[in-house]
Design a protein around this motif. Structure first.
Motif, mmCIF file in Angstrom:
data_model
loop_
_atom_site.group_PDB
_atom_site.id
_atom_site.type_symbol
_atom_site.label_atom_id
_atom_site.label_comp_id
_atom_site.label_asym_id
_atom_site.label_seq_id
_atom_site.Cartn_x
_atom_site.Cartn_y
_atom_site.Cartn_z
ATOM 1 N N UNK A 1 27.461 46.936 28.692
ATOM 2 C CA UNK A 1 28.435 46.723 29.158
ATOM 3 C C UNK A 1 28.973 45.502 28.543
ATOM 4 N N UNK A 2 30.411 46.036 27.600
ATOM 5 C CA UNK A 2 30.940 45.055 26.923
ATOM 6 C C UNK A 2 32.392 44.162 27.523
ATOM 7 N N UNK A 3 32.242 43.197 28.030
ATOM 8 C CA UNK A 3 33.172 42.560 29.284
ATOM 9 C C UNK A 3 34.277 41.852 28.760
ATOM 10 N N UNK A 4 34.043 41.146 27.671
ATOM 11 C CA UNK A 4 35.295 40.652 26.800
ATOM 12 C C UNK A 4 34.582 41.318 25.208
ATOM 13 N N UNK A 5 35.667 41.752 25.050
ATOM 14 C CA UNK A 5 35.823 41.497 23.303
ATOM 15 C C UNK A 5 36.745 41.284 22.692
ATOM 16 N N UNK A 6 36.712 39.846 21.583
ATOM 17 C CA UNK A 6 37.456 39.194 21.747
ATOM 18 C C UNK A 6 37.438 38.709 20.051
ATOM 19 N N UNK A 7 38.473 38.172 19.136
ATOM 20 C CA UNK A 7 38.305 37.931 17.608
ATOM 21 C C UNK A 7 37.218 37.466 17.314
ATOM 22 N N UNK A 8 37.091 35.714 18.199
ATOM 23 C CA UNK A 8 36.598 35.196 18.302
ATOM 24 C C UNK A 8 34.840 35.068 18.697
ATOM 25 N N UNK A 9 35.400 35.265 20.363
ATOM 26 C CA UNK A 9 33.486 35.753 20.733
ATOM 27 C C UNK A 9 33.758 36.919 21.379
ATOM 28 N N UNK A 10 32.664 37.128 21.695
ATOM 29 C CA UNK A 10 32.836 38.728 22.701
ATOM 30 C C UNK A 10 31.522 38.673 24.034
ATOM 31 N N UNK B 1 29.879 45.299 15.486
ATOM 32 C CA UNK B 1 29.196 45.368 13.934
ATOM 33 C C UNK B 1 29.830 44.266 13.696
ATOM 34 N N UNK B 2 31.246 43.906 13.764
ATOM 35 C CA UNK B 2 31.970 42.729 13.387
ATOM 36 C C UNK B 2 31.234 41.452 13.468
ATOM 37 N N UNK B 3 30.751 41.504 14.629
ATOM 38 C CA UNK B 3 30.619 40.025 15.405
ATOM 39 C C UNK B 3 28.634 39.556 14.774
ATOM 40 N N UNK B 4 28.198 38.010 15.101
ATOM 41 C CA UNK B 4 26.678 38.372 15.589
ATOM 42 C C UNK B 4 26.141 37.888 16.290
ATOM 43 N N UNK B 5 25.539 37.866 17.122
ATOM 44 C CA UNK B 5 24.319 37.435 17.816
ATOM 45 C C UNK B 5 24.183 35.933 17.886
ATOM 46 N N UNK B 6 25.742 35.412 18.434
ATOM 47 C CA UNK B 6 24.861 33.585 18.813
ATOM 48 C C UNK B 6 23.959 33.354 19.848
ATOM 49 N N UNK C 1 26.207 36.325 23.828
ATOM 50 C CA UNK C 1 26.942 35.530 23.272
ATOM 51 C C UNK C 1 27.520 36.390 22.066
ATOM 52 N N UNK C 2 28.263 37.127 21.432
ATOM 53 C CA UNK C 2 28.629 37.438 19.950
ATOM 54 C C UNK C 2 29.940 36.730 19.565
ATOM 55 N N UNK C 3 29.535 36.039 18.175
ATOM 56 C CA UNK C 3 31.017 35.412 17.374
ATOM 57 C C UNK C 3 30.839 35.876 16.464
ATOM 58 N N UNK C 4 32.572 35.374 15.910
ATOM 59 C CA UNK C 4 33.169 35.046 14.343
ATOM 60 C C UNK C 4 32.554 34.332 13.621
ATOM 61 N N UNK C 5 31.989 34.623 12.631
ATOM 62 C CA UNK C 5 31.480 33.046 11.923
ATOM 63 C C UNK C 5 32.972 31.991 11.020
ATOM 64 N N UNK C 6 32.969 30.693 11.027
ATOM 65 C CA UNK C 6 33.830 30.178 10.255
ATOM 66 C C UNK C 6 33.348 29.897 9.372
#
Length: 299
Positions: free
Chosen positions: A93-102, A67-72, A121-126
């Motif tokens: 299956x969350x194969x990678x959970x990162x601060x910038x992308x998941x 929930x803290x990232x959006x679908x990009x 691909x999930x991502x944190x906005x900037x």
């Protein structure tokens, strides 16, 4: 049989196709670690779930999983048709959970059989470092275009307006392989991912009709009757926020049709010209060969 099936069996009216029903089907519910479920829709005239609905289910599931990232971006291959009359399960299956992308793998199943699978691909906005966008096509505004709503595409609470009346089931009316469609929903959902889901639902609507448009003697009215059509893959990139209660434009152009396939590229614009999403859709167009006991569409 669920409650909807009991109503149908008792002769009660099926659930109507409206905005609330679309949201009920796409606002998937948690059902255990990494699993989300969507309910059936009883009484559909044609018992095949649209590819855009399945992709939207996965988008909503991923948004709830992280929930803290959006679908990009979301991409899915549609291997088998799913029916409206049974529930759908989305396993993540969350194969990678990162601060910038998941990275999230999604598998959509019905009755424990895989129907489609994809990557999200999930991502944190900037903040913007630089920004540019492809310009919106020069098209008439929505109030200059006639309402569109053939029986098979009517959803209460959703308005469609096709530029130049280009979505035409008359096989003798030909034009370029493109469709430009204004869309608006009656109400704004509470969550941003539900705006994305409603927008995603229609991404797969336009490719087949646009691909057949240049060819005299063919139209989408023949689909599932004399020709076999379906969506085999869709990829959507989500660029900017969208409010589906305000007009937005699908600009869909087919770039190739042949060898039983068709490929389109599309963009989704807000009415103010912002590019909110872009997409690519791969479809199937082939002669319909009916086999006893088999559905009229594999994909």
């Amino acid at each position: 049989m669920g409650a909807g099936g009991e109503r149908a069996a008792a002769g009660e009216p099926a659930r109507p196709w409206d905005q609330d029903e679309l949201l009920r089907l796409m606002d998937v519910r948690p059902a255990g670690p990494g699993r989300y479920t969507a309910p059936p829709h009883e009484g559909a005239e044609r018992n095949v779930v649209e590819a855009g609905q399945l992709l939207a289910d996965a988008v909503v599931a991923a948004a709830k999983e992280i929930p803290d990232q959006r679908v990009t971006s979301a991409s899915m291959v549609f291997s088998r048709a799913a029916g409206h009359d049974k529930g759908i399960a989305v396993d993540l299956d969350v194969v990678h959970r990162g601060r910038t992308y998941s990275t999230v793998q999604a598998r959509v199943a019905q009755e424990d059989e895989l129907r489609c699978a994809g990557l999200i691909l999930m991502g944190a906005d900037a903040d913007d470092l630089v920004t540019s966008t492809a310009p919106m096509p020069d098209v008439p505004r929505p109030d200059e275009v006639r309402p569109f709503g053939p029986p098979g595409m009517r959803v209460r609470g959703r308005e469609l307006r096709v530029v130049d009346d280009a979505y035409d089931w008359d096989p003798q009316h030909v034009g370029p392989p493109e469709l430009l469609v204004w869309t608006r929903f009656a109400a704004a959902p509470a969550a941003s991912y539900l705006h994305s889901a409603l927008m995603t639902h229609s991404v797969t609507h336009w490719t087949i009709a646009a691909a057949l448009r240049p060819h005299a003697g063919y139209s989408e009215a023949m689909a599932h009757k004399t020709i076999s059509t379906g969506i085999s893959k869709a990829t959507v990139a989500y660029h900017d926020d969208i409010d589906v209660s305000r007009w937005f434009l699908y600009a869909n152009q087919v770039v190739y049709t042949g060898r039983g396939t068709t490929q389109s590229e599309g963009r989704v614009y807000a009415e103010d010209g912002r590019l909110v999403a872009s997409y690519a859709v791969h479809g199937m167009i082939r002669p319909l060969v009916r086999r006893p006991g088999a559905p009229d569409m594999v994909l």
